[in-house]
Motif scaffolding. Structure first.
Motif, PDB file in Angstrom:
ATOM      1  N   ASP A 258      29.209   1.657 -41.941  1.00 26.63           N
ATOM      2  CA  ASP A 258      30.414   1.193 -42.617  1.00 26.63           C
ATOM      3  C   ASP A 258      31.653   1.241 -41.725  1.00 26.63           C
ATOM      4  O   ASP A 258      32.656   0.583 -42.011  1.00 26.63           O
TER       5      ASP A 258
ATOM      6  N   VAL B 280      24.538  -7.252 -41.701  1.00 26.63           N
ATOM      7  CA  VAL B 280      23.921  -7.628 -42.965  1.00 26.63           C
ATOM      8  C   VAL B 280      22.408  -7.546 -42.829  1.00 26.63           C
ATOM      9  O   VAL B 280      21.851  -7.903 -41.795  1.00 26.63           O
TER      10      VAL B 280
ATOM     11  N   LEU C  82      25.217  -4.795 -46.776  1.00 29.58           N
ATOM     12  CA  LEU C  82      26.315  -5.437 -46.054  1.00 29.58           C
ATOM     13  C   LEU C  82      27.390  -4.382 -45.831  1.00 29.58           C
ATOM     14  O   LEU C  82      27.776  -3.685 -46.770  1.00 29.58           O
TER      15      LEU C  82
ATOM     16  N   ALA D  47      31.767  -7.644 -44.961  1.00 27.01           N
ATOM     17  CA  ALA D  47      32.355  -8.184 -46.186  1.00 27.01           C
ATOM     18  C   ALA D  47      33.705  -8.827 -45.895  1.00 27.01           C
ATOM     19  O   ALA D  47      34.008  -9.923 -46.385  1.00 27.01           O
TER      20      ALA D  47
ATOM     21  N   ILE E  87      34.792 -11.491 -48.793  1.00 28.26           N
ATOM     22  CA  ILE E  87      34.584 -10.908 -50.129  1.00 28.26           C
ATOM     23  C   ILE E  87      35.229  -9.531 -50.160  1.00 28.26           C
ATOM     24  O   ILE E  87      35.326  -8.835 -49.148  1.00 28.26           O
ATOM     25  N   GLU E  88      35.707  -9.117 -51.334  1.00 32.16           N
ATOM     26  CA  GLU E  88      36.467  -7.881 -51.455  1.00 32.16           C
ATOM     27  C   GLU E  88      35.594  -6.648 -51.289  1.00 32.16           C
ATOM     28  O   GLU E  88      35.998  -5.665 -50.667  1.00 32.16           O
ATOM     29  N   SER E  89      34.400  -6.677 -51.861  1.00 32.09           N
ATOM     30  CA  SER E  89      33.519  -5.504 -51.814  1.00 32.09           C
ATOM     31  C   SER E  89      32.132  -5.917 -51.357  1.00 32.09           C
ATOM     32  O   SER E  89      31.595  -6.937 -51.810  1.00 32.09           O
ATOM     33  N   ALA E  90      31.545  -5.110 -50.466  1.00 31.26           N
ATOM     34  CA  ALA E  90      30.194  -5.408 -49.986  1.00 31.26           C
ATOM     35  C   ALA E  90      29.183  -5.378 -51.119  1.00 31.26           C
ATOM     36  O   ALA E  90      28.173  -6.092 -51.081  1.00 31.26           O
ATOM     37  N   ASP E  91      29.426  -4.549 -52.149  1.00 29.76           N
ATOM     38  CA  ASP E  91      28.486  -4.455 -53.268  1.00 29.76           C
ATOM     39  C   ASP E  91      28.344  -5.783 -54.005  1.00 29.76           C
ATOM     40  O   ASP E  91      27.308  -6.041 -54.630  1.00 29.76           O
ATOM     41  N   GLU E  92      29.401  -6.617 -53.957  1.00 33.70           N
ATOM     42  CA  GLU E  92      29.333  -7.911 -54.639  1.00 33.70           C
ATOM     43  C   GLU E  92      28.232  -8.797 -54.055  1.00 33.70           C
ATOM     44  O   GLU E  92      27.691  -9.670 -54.741  1.00 33.70           O
ATOM     45  N   ALA E  93      27.916  -8.589 -52.787  1.00 36.54           N
ATOM     46  CA  ALA E  93      26.953  -9.468 -52.112  1.00 36.54           C
ATOM     47  C   ALA E  93      25.509  -9.066 -52.347  1.00 36.54           C
ATOM     48  O   ALA E  93      24.604  -9.898 -52.207  1.00 36.54           O
TER      49      ALA E  93
END
Length: 463
Positions: free
Chosen positions: A144, A151, A162, A167, A172-178
């Motif tokens: 991180d 990725v 990711l 991110a 994208i705002e947060s890696a968790d979104e991907a």
């Protein structure tokens, strides 16, 4: 600050059994916590995190099967070693306990020495598992904090991991979104990362981020299970070839270290598994049990050392110890080859009065195991493998010879090259063995003829 001692949770309604279990727990540094009912045990486990647990199947309220099932349903307890200790010993109960996730099964009345050996093994394995989790968290933090994007995608192109830099570069705002999505869903053009045919070569992709095109440089590494790891970074006009070369070199070094670690960790884990199975036998005498327990501790410590060396990327210290080569070879035969079908065709011969060699025991064991495993792979039933050690104050020779298929003359100059293999393996065993021997100030020599076998001679300095 000193860490609290690991806890052994004893789920048992007979106080005499609790006291009996506390006897072998104390020398192992385990603090005993007891629960007399299933409900009490489950209540304790809401805030208590034991290193391991014992479980009676007959409890005053709910039976042990139900307790075990509820333990395994909790994600934070699914790796808790649970040893069933009960007077119920019919095959149906044993099968049911293992089906629900029991780690081991001991029938009452039990042998205290046997139970102590089991507690020792599971305690060490849990300690190693905790250490690995800590190092995994460390790796997560490292990933991180990378300035480059990273990725990991599965074979279907869905994102598994990711990092924060990735991110940001993909908009994208947060890696968790991907996670769980395909790259093209949120970053059109990034699907180029899934093409692993270019290997570690630096390539370019144009990714559409927030309505704008953004050039990214990336390199990829395919995963054995399918999928790919991609390292990427936004390109700018001032980026130089030197940066690309440096990133590529770091990526290659990390890949080599990961492959070497995966190759070497298999041997001690196999030895721990074989020794643990032997320790579970009721007919094992006390002397043999102690030897196997000590061997398990040694192999677990060797794995921990490998993990520390790999994760922390430390250069191994110069070998300065003194190694009893006879004892090392006997342990390889009696523990590491314990479950090998080829054990019967391996003969050991060590001259009397063999001097100690200068070096590190764990790393020299890697050399022996790699050479012996190489000989096993080159032979079939009916062939012979001989492991001999001889020498004097001038030096010691370790000789591993076989009567197997031999090595073709055209292949002989390449056997110490990484990834060279004629049998479909990863080709790392011999290069690693030679590197370790040379770190010890020794040499490796090989003689071979097709159809007549192969002889490896390792020359080592004495203490």
């Amino acid at each position: 600050m000193k860490s609290p001692p690991p806890i052994l949770l004893v789920i048992e309604d007979e106080q005499a059994i609790v006291d009996l279990l506390a006897t072998p727990a104390a020398p192992l540094g385990l603090q005993v916590a007891a629960a007399q009912t299933g409900k009490e045990a489950l209540d304790l486990l809401r805030h208590l995190r034991p290193a391991l647990a014992t479980l009676d199947l007959v409890l005053p309220d709910i039976d042990g099967f139900a307790v075990l099932e509820q333990i395994r349903q909790r994600r934070d307890l699914d790796d808790l070693p649970v040893i069933v200790v009960t007077a119920i010993n019919d095959p149906t109960a044993v099968r049911g306990a293992y089906t629900l996730g029991a780690s081991d099964f001991v029938s009452k009345p039990f042998n205290v020495d046997l139970l102590e050996a089991k507690l020792r093994v599971f305690s060490r394995m849990r300690s190693l598992a905790d250490e690995l989790r800590q190092r995994e968290r460390f790796l997560e933090e490292v990933v991180d904090h990378l300035s480059s994007g990273l990725v990991v995608c599965d074979a279907a192109g869905r994102v598994l991991r990711l990092n924060a830099a990735g991110a940001a570069q993909l908009g994208i705002e947060s890696a968790d979104e991907a996670v769980g999505k395909r790259l093209a869903e949120f970053a059109p053009g990034a699907e180029a990362f899934l093409d692993a045919e270019g290997g570690d070569l630096q390539r370019r992709a144009t990714v559409r981020v927030a309505g704008q095109e953004r050039p990214l440089g990336f390199s990829t590494t395919p995963l054995d299970a399918g999928g790919v790891v991609a390292v990427f970074r936004e390109l700018s006009a001032v980026e130089t070839a030197r940066r690309e070369a440096a990133e590529r070199a770091r990526h290659q070094a990390l890949a080599r270290a990961a492959r070497a670690f995966a190759h070497e960790v298999r041997n001690p884990i196999a030895a721990v598994s074989a020794a643990s199975q032997m320790l579970a036998r009721d007919d094992l005498d006390a002397t043999r049990r102690r030897l196997l327990a000590l061997a398990v501790e040694s192999e677990v410590a060797r794995v921990a050392g490998m993990v520390a060396e790999y994760v922390e990327r430390q250069t191994p210290p110069p070998p300065t110890g003194a190694v009893d080569l006879r004892a090392l070879l006997e342990q390889v035969m009696e523990v590491n080859l314990l479950a090998s079908p080829a054990r019967a065709r391996v003969a050991l011969e060590v001259v009397a009065g063999l001097p100690r060699v200068r070096g590190d025991e764990a790393r020299l064991k890697q050399v022996v195991l790699n050479l012996v495993q190489n000989a096993i792979a080159a032979t079939v039933d009916g062939d012979r493998i001989e492991v001999r050690a001889a020498g004097d104050r001038a030096g010691v020779a370790l000789i591993v010879s076989d009567t197997g298929s031999g090595i073709a003359p055209s292949d002989l100059p390449r056997i110490f090259d990484e990834s060279f293999s004629t049998r479909g393996g990863d080709g790392l065993g011999l290069p690693i063995a030679r590197r370790i021997v040379e770190e010890h100030g020794g040499q490796v020599r090989v003689e071979s003829a097709p159809g007549k076998g192969t002889t490896f001679t390792v020359l080592l300095p004495v203490e």
